[in-house]
Design an enzyme around this catalytic site. Structure first.
Site, mmCIF file in Angstrom:
data_model
loop_
_atom_site.group_PDB
_atom_site.id
_atom_site.type_symbol
_atom_site.label_atom_id
_atom_site.label_comp_id
_atom_site.label_asym_id
_atom_site.label_seq_id
_atom_site.Cartn_x
_atom_site.Cartn_y
_atom_site.Cartn_z
ATOM 1 N N ASP A 181 35.823 -22.054 33.159
ATOM 2 C CA ASP A 181 35.731 -22.421 34.570
ATOM 3 C C ASP A 181 34.780 -21.457 35.310
ATOM 4 O OD1 ASP A 181 36.473 -24.124 36.636
ATOM 5 O OD2 ASP A 181 38.170 -22.895 37.271
ATOM 6 N N LYS B 132 41.644 -33.174 35.392
ATOM 7 C CA LYS B 132 40.978 -32.386 34.341
ATOM 8 C C LYS B 132 41.554 -32.746 32.968
ATOM 9 C CE LYS B 132 39.734 -28.998 37.763
ATOM 10 N NZ LYS B 132 40.057 -27.799 38.537
ATOM 11 N N GLN C 20 44.229 -22.887 37.951
ATOM 12 C CA GLN C 20 43.913 -23.694 39.135
ATOM 13 C C GLN C 20 44.002 -22.844 40.406
ATOM 14 O OE1 GLN C 20 42.716 -26.927 39.228
ATOM 15 N NE2 GLN C 20 42.508 -26.578 41.425
#
Ligand code: NAP
Length: 302
Positions: free
Chosen positions: A145, A78, A122
């Protein structure tokens, strides 16, 4: 002469049918790698324009808790994607002993940091952490996200929100290749908060008739056999058999496993499908691409 003409027409008709069949049966590869690369080019321009107009570039903050090597790789990928388009990323790395409160503190600092436009926590986090509470602590404006309950609710209601990146990436791929969704029967296998559930809502928002299957579904094979659009998001390598899927279906495989295969046994279905996502190179690149796209949008909105 007449006989010859009939013969000629038969031959011609036969050839046309052959060509038609070939065109009809040629399945479309939904090439996520290609679409992601094209999008990166466009994003590079948008980042340049932001730098020129506002004097800063988008910044994505990534939070990695613990030392899971797969998660570390995803975070690195990322960060690399950010670099490729001229964006910045900052890494927050926390020990595996981090508590929910400790992680909430870090998220709150990033929420207050005006230089940060997007926050990525994450998944998964160590067991002792209340992951849902931490996801929901992310400011909706920075939820690039698409993991907060608020974002999910807004998206489900058809309101503006950042979508969860994997299903949003799948929708972008379907749109790019102009795959018809309205009125189609879609079956999503998997109901996780980051993939199956938002996927189902996104397809529903675009007027598909959606069925969600999961580990307690009793007639999985029968459900899948009815689908015009199949989305495999189970987490078990090649779990969904190709012969469960009908001809001319759109086959989306969200899974990715170290064996370099997905959740669907694609070999048995590619040639019969209307369209399919390859593994690797289908859904995976679209996920990270959607994350950076949404971070650029968050910066543009700021
Ligand atoms: P997850 O949280 O483990 O969810 C798996 C889902 O599959 C659950 O809803 C589960 O049902 C269902 N399931 C498990 N066994 C089943 C069975 N025998 N029959 C029917 N359904 C079954 O996984 P996830 O995070 O959604 O990920 C799913 C897949 O997508 C994985 O392969 C993962 O690697 C991949 N993924 C890819 C990306 C990407 O960027 N490409 C991103 C995220 C995930 P229950 O709810 O009943 O347990």
């Amino acid at each position: 002469m007449q006989l010859l003409r009939v013969y000629f027409f038969c031959q011609k008709g036969f050839l046309i049918n052959q060509v038609r069949e070939k065109i009809y049966f040629m399945s479309i590869q939904l090439d996520g790698k290609k679409v992601a690369l094209e999008t990166e080019e466009m994003l590079r321009e948008r980042v340049k324009a932001l730098q020129e107009k506002k004097g800063f570039v988008p910044i994505l903050a990534t939070i990695l808790v613990g030392d899971d090597p797969a998660s570390a790789t995803y975070v690195k990928m990322k960060g690399n994607a950010c670099e490729r388009i001229g964006m910045k990323s900052i890494k927050v790395e926390l020990p595996s002993s981090t508590s929910t409160e400790g992680l909430l503190d870090e998220i709150n600092k990033l929420n207050l940091n005006k230089e940060v436009h997007g926050i990525l926590l994450q998944h998964p986090v160590p067991e002792q952490i209340d992951e849902r509470m931490c996801f929901d602590a992310i400011d909706a404006k920075k939820d690039v996200d698409g993991v907060t309950s608020l974002g999910f609710g807004r998206m489900s209601m058809g309101e503006k929100a950042f979508g969860s990146c994997t299903p949003q990436g799948i929708m972008r791929l379907l749109h790019h290749y102009e795959i018809e969704i309205e009125g189609k029967r879609a079956v999503v296998i998997g109901r996780s908060p980051i993939l199956g559930k938002p996927m189902a809502m996104m397809l529903l928002n675009e007027n598909a008739t959606v069925t969600i299957c999961h580990s307690r579904t009793e007639d999985l094979k029968d459900q899948i056999s009815l689908a015009d659009i199949v989305v495999g998001a189970v987490g078990i390598p090649k779990f969904i058999q190709g012969d469960w899927i009908k001809d001319d279906a759109v086959v989306i495989d969200a899974g990715y496993h170290p064996e370099k295969c997905g959740d669907i046994d694609l070999d048995q279905v590619i040639e019969r499908s209307l369209a399919y996502t390859p593994v690797p190179g289908g859904v995976g690149p679209m996920t990270i691409n959607t994350l950076i796209l949404q971070t650029v949008e968050a910066c543009e909105n700021s």
